[in-house]
Design a protein around this motif. Structure first.
Motif, PDB file in Angstrom:
ATOM      1  N   ARG A  91      57.099  78.575 -16.916  1.00 24.77           N
ATOM      2  CA  ARG A  91      55.648  78.528 -17.102  1.00 24.77           C
ATOM      3  C   ARG A  91      55.238  77.522 -18.159  1.00 24.77           C
ATOM      4  O   ARG A  91      55.793  77.510 -19.263  1.00 24.77           O
ATOM      5  N   PRO A  92      54.254  76.683 -17.843  1.00 27.81           N
ATOM      6  CA  PRO A  92      53.740  75.747 -18.852  1.00 27.81           C
ATOM      7  C   PRO A  92      53.145  76.495 -20.034  1.00 27.81           C
ATOM      8  O   PRO A  92      52.411  77.468 -19.867  1.00 27.81           O
TER       9      PRO A  92
ATOM     10  N   VAL B  91      46.219  83.383  -6.763  1.00 29.82           N
ATOM     11  CA  VAL B  91      45.665  84.021  -7.960  1.00 29.82           C
ATOM     12  C   VAL B  91      46.683  84.031  -9.092  1.00 29.82           C
ATOM     13  O   VAL B  91      46.369  83.676 -10.236  1.00 29.82           O
ATOM     14  N   THR B  92      47.920  84.423  -8.791  1.00 26.17           N
ATOM     15  CA  THR B  92      48.952  84.462  -9.828  1.00 26.17           C
ATOM     16  C   THR B  92      49.251  83.071 -10.349  1.00 26.17           C
ATOM     17  O   THR B  92      49.428  82.871 -11.559  1.00 26.17           O
TER      18      THR B  92
ATOM     19  N   THR C 153      46.626  78.305 -15.912  1.00 29.35           N
ATOM     20  CA  THR C 153      45.335  77.819 -16.379  1.00 29.35           C
ATOM     21  C   THR C 153      45.347  77.520 -17.876  1.00 29.35           C
ATOM     22  O   THR C 153      46.028  78.196 -18.652  1.00 29.35           O
ATOM     23  N   LYS C 154      44.585  76.501 -18.261  1.00 26.02           N
ATOM     24  CA  LYS C 154      44.401  76.181 -19.678  1.00 26.02           C
ATOM     25  C   LYS C 154      43.031  76.642 -20.176  1.00 26.02           C
ATOM     26  O   LYS C 154      42.691  76.452 -21.340  1.00 26.02           O
TER      27      LYS C 154
ATOM     28  N   GLU D 213      41.591  85.021 -19.380  1.00 22.13           N
ATOM     29  CA  GLU D 213      41.180  86.394 -19.668  1.00 22.13           C
ATOM     30  C   GLU D 213      40.795  87.126 -18.387  1.00 22.13           C
ATOM     31  O   GLU D 213      41.159  88.290 -18.191  1.00 22.13           O
ATOM     32  N   ARG D 214      40.073  86.439 -17.515  1.00 27.44           N
ATOM     33  CA  ARG D 214      39.645  87.069 -16.264  1.00 27.44           C
ATOM     34  C   ARG D 214      40.831  87.408 -15.364  1.00 27.44           C
ATOM     35  O   ARG D 214      40.796  88.390 -14.615  1.00 27.44           O
ATOM     36  N   LEU D 215      41.881  86.598 -15.442  1.00 27.37           N
ATOM     37  CA  LEU D 215      43.015  86.747 -14.531  1.00 27.37           C
ATOM     38  C   LEU D 215      44.229  87.385 -15.197  1.00 27.37           C
ATOM     39  O   LEU D 215      45.325  87.363 -14.632  1.00 27.37           O
TER      40      LEU D 215
END
Length: 202
Positions: A114-115, A54-55, A61-62, A68-70
Motif C-alpha cells: 500500500r502506498p 471501493v477497497t 486515496t490521498k 475517512e468516508r471509506l
C-alpha cells in the motif's frame, strides 16, 4: 524477535508439502524465540476478498475526507498491513499453481502493498517502508524449478522476491519442496526440505 507472521496458502491440509515444511520451520522458530508471538494466517480458510473499486480507493486515496468516508472498506487491509509491519519475520508457505502463486496469496499481497504504508514514491523512485525485516519462502511444487528445463517457468520465487523487495524486505531465504509429482523424487521431497529448514540462518 518479537513477532513472526506465517502466511499459509495451500488448501490441502495435512497433505500439503508447504504446510508440512512450514510446521517444521515454526517448531524451530518457537524453539529459538520462545517469547516471540507467532501469528499463523491461513489464507485457504480466510478467503480474503480480491480488490474491488471501493477497497482500492479506500487504501490508495490521498484525500483525508475520502479516506475517512471509506475507512470501513480499508479496515481489513489496515489490520493485515499492521500485522505485517509489526512483524520481524515474514514466512510465506505456498504451493506453485500453474507456474505462479495462488490467487489467495495475491489477494493478501494486494491488501498489504500500500502506498504510504508499506511503500512510498520518492524523487529517486520507490522507497520500501517495511524495512529491517526478514522473510523466508517455503515453496512447494510438483516439478523441479531450481534447475533444468523448467527453470524459466518459475514465476513464484522471482515474483515474491520482487514484491518483497519493493516494500523494503530484501533479506529473503528460500526453502524448496519440489518434485512432489515426480515418482522418483516424491518420497524424499519433504524430508529434504525439512533438512534445509535446519540449515537456515535464523
Amino acid at each position: 524477535m518479537k513477532q513472526i507472521l506465517l502466511i499459509e496458502v495451500s488448501p490441502r491440509g495435512k497433505d500439503s508439502a508447504s504446510r508440512s515444511v512450514a510446521d517444521t520451520l515454526a517448531a524451530r522458530l518457537i524453539g529459538l524465540y520462545p517469547s516471540a508471538k507467532l501469528i499463523r494466517r491461513d489464507l485457504a480458510a480466510e478467503h480474503l476478498p480480491h480488490l474491488d473499486d471501493v477497497t482500492l480507493r479506500a487504501i490508495s486515496t490521498k484525500d483525508p475526507g475520502e479516506a475517512e468516508r471509506l475507512k470501513g472498506a480499508a479496515r481489513q487491509s489496515d489490520h493485515l498491513t499492521d500485522e505485517l509491519l509489526e512483524s520481524d519475520l515474514l514466512v510465506i508457505a505456498t504451493p506453485m499453481w500453474n507456474f505462479g502463486i495462488p490467487s489467495a496469496l495475491k489477494a493478501w499481497i494486494d491488501l498489504v502493498v500500500r502506498p504510504g504504508r508499506t511503500f512510498r514514491y520518492g524523487d529517486g523512485g520507490v522507497v520500501g517502508l517495511a524495512k529491517d525485516k526478514k522473510a523466508i519462502l517455503v515453496l512447494a511444487s510438483g516439478g523441479v524449478f531450481t534447475e533444468g528445463p523448467w527453470l524459466p517457468w518459475d514465476f513464484v520465487e522471482p515474483y515474491l522476491r520482487q514484491i518483497l523487495g519493493f516494500i523494503g524486505i530484501e533479506d529473503v531465504q528460500t526453502v524448496r519442496a519440489e518434485g512432489m509429482n515426480l515418482p522418483w523424487l516424491a518420497a524424499e521431497v519433504v524430508p529434504k526440505a525439512n533438512k534445509a529448514v535446519e540449515a537456515l540462518a535464523l
